[in-house]
Design a protein around this motif. Sequence first.
Motif, short mmCIF file in Angstrom:
data_model
loop_
_atom_site.label_atom_id
_atom_site.label_comp_id
_atom_site.label_asym_id
_atom_site.label_seq_id
_atom_site.Cartn_x
_atom_site.Cartn_y
_atom_site.Cartn_z
N VAL A 173 9.06 -3.82 -1.07
CA VAL A 173 8.66 -3.78 -2.05
C VAL A 173 9.33 -2.41 -3.09
O VAL A 173 8.90 -1.78 -2.67
N LYS A 174 8.42 -3.69 -4.39
CA LYS A 174 9.29 -2.12 -5.07
C LYS A 174 8.21 -2.96 -6.20
O LYS A 174 7.90 -4.42 -6.77
N VAL A 175 7.69 -1.83 -7.22
CA VAL A 175 7.53 -2.17 -9.20
C VAL A 175 8.53 -3.46 -9.12
O VAL A 175 9.82 -3.53 -9.82
N GLN A 208 0.53 -1.10 -0.07
CA GLN A 208 -0.08 -0.07 -0.19
C GLN A 208 0.97 1.08 0.33
O GLN A 208 0.47 2.32 -0.93
N GLU A 209 2.11 0.62 0.79
CA GLU A 209 2.76 2.34 0.75
C GLU A 209 3.18 1.94 -1.26
O GLU A 209 3.45 3.58 -1.19
N LEU A 210 3.56 1.11 -0.85
CA LEU A 210 4.68 1.16 -2.32
C LEU A 210 3.60 2.11 -3.53
O LEU A 210 3.42 2.81 -4.28
N ALA A 211 2.56 1.44 -3.39
CA ALA A 211 0.83 2.39 -3.97
C ALA A 211 1.28 3.57 -4.66
O ALA A 211 0.46 4.56 -5.21
N SER A 212 0.61 3.86 -2.98
CA SER A 212 1.15 5.74 -2.90
C SER A 212 2.12 6.33 -2.80
O SER A 212 1.47 7.29 -3.63
N HIS A 213 3.25 5.94 -3.18
CA HIS A 213 4.72 6.83 -3.64
C HIS A 213 4.59 6.93 -5.36
O HIS A 213 4.76 7.16 -6.04
N VAL A 214 4.01 5.41 -5.78
CA VAL A 214 3.65 5.28 -7.39
C VAL A 214 2.19 6.69 -7.12
O VAL A 214 2.67 7.41 -8.68
N LEU A 215 1.61 6.80 -6.87
CA LEU A 215 0.33 7.57 -7.43
C LEU A 215 0.57 9.02 -7.44
O LEU A 215 0.55 9.78 -8.20
N LEU A 221 -5.15 6.64 -3.22
CA LEU A 221 -5.60 5.46 -2.36
C LEU A 221 -6.20 4.97 -2.27
O LEU A 221 -6.34 4.83 -0.05
N VAL A 222 -7.45 3.89 -1.82
CA VAL A 222 -8.51 4.09 -0.74
C VAL A 222 -7.74 2.55 -1.44
O VAL A 222 -7.77 1.91 0.64
N SER A 223 -7.83 0.91 -2.51
CA SER A 223 -7.30 0.14 -2.23
C SER A 223 -6.13 -0.34 -3.19
O SER A 223 -6.42 -0.28 -4.20
N LEU A 224 -5.65 -1.28 -2.89
CA LEU A 224 -4.79 -2.58 -3.56
C LEU A 224 -5.08 -3.93 -3.62
O LEU A 224 -4.40 -3.64 -2.40
N SER A 225 -5.01 -4.18 -4.91
CA SER A 225 -5.29 -5.67 -4.81
C SER A 225 -4.73 -5.97 -5.82
O SER A 225 -4.05 -5.43 -6.86
#
Length: 192
Positions: free
Chosen positions: A184-186, A60-67, A136-140
Amino acid sequence: MDGVSAAVDHSWHARVPGDGNSRTRQRRRQWLVVIVLAAGIACAQRQDPIPLSGGSSNPQELASHVLAAFAAGDRARLIELSLSEDEFRQNVWPHLPAARPERNLPFDYVWGDLRQKSLDSLDQALGRMGRERLELVSLSFRGETSQYATATIRRESVFVVRATDGTVREIRLFGSMIEQGGRVKVFSYVTD
């Protein structure tokens, strides 16, 4: 004499008759050099995993950084958040079927192809997204998860995001993520 040398010396005495003359000692030394070199080469070829640099502590933190990086149009930051060549070489490549000698696929070819496709997808996503600020609301992950000896790859990421006007929607910004050693990374920005 260390344990390896003692074992080699002991086994050599059992195989080579003689009274320890200089020729016998010379053969023993030659075999010892061969054994030590072979062990050194084997150790050099074994590549231990390296820690993922940067990235995030959870998906989730990674997704927030990506956004945030997409909103800033920060391509360099988005690349930093993705797997590097060295991380791929040591953490993923040894476990892929493509790495098997009988496949005869060079690392440089596989990495170059993966990296180019990922960067092309990243550039397309940057063009589509503009600099829209999304929360970000959620990541799946809807795809399969592959567990390797040292890392986990999660595929088909789906972001549920909220726009500044309050609307909620699903988007895909990266295809897969690698998780190793608490980081975690992309893995790739390819979303097809």
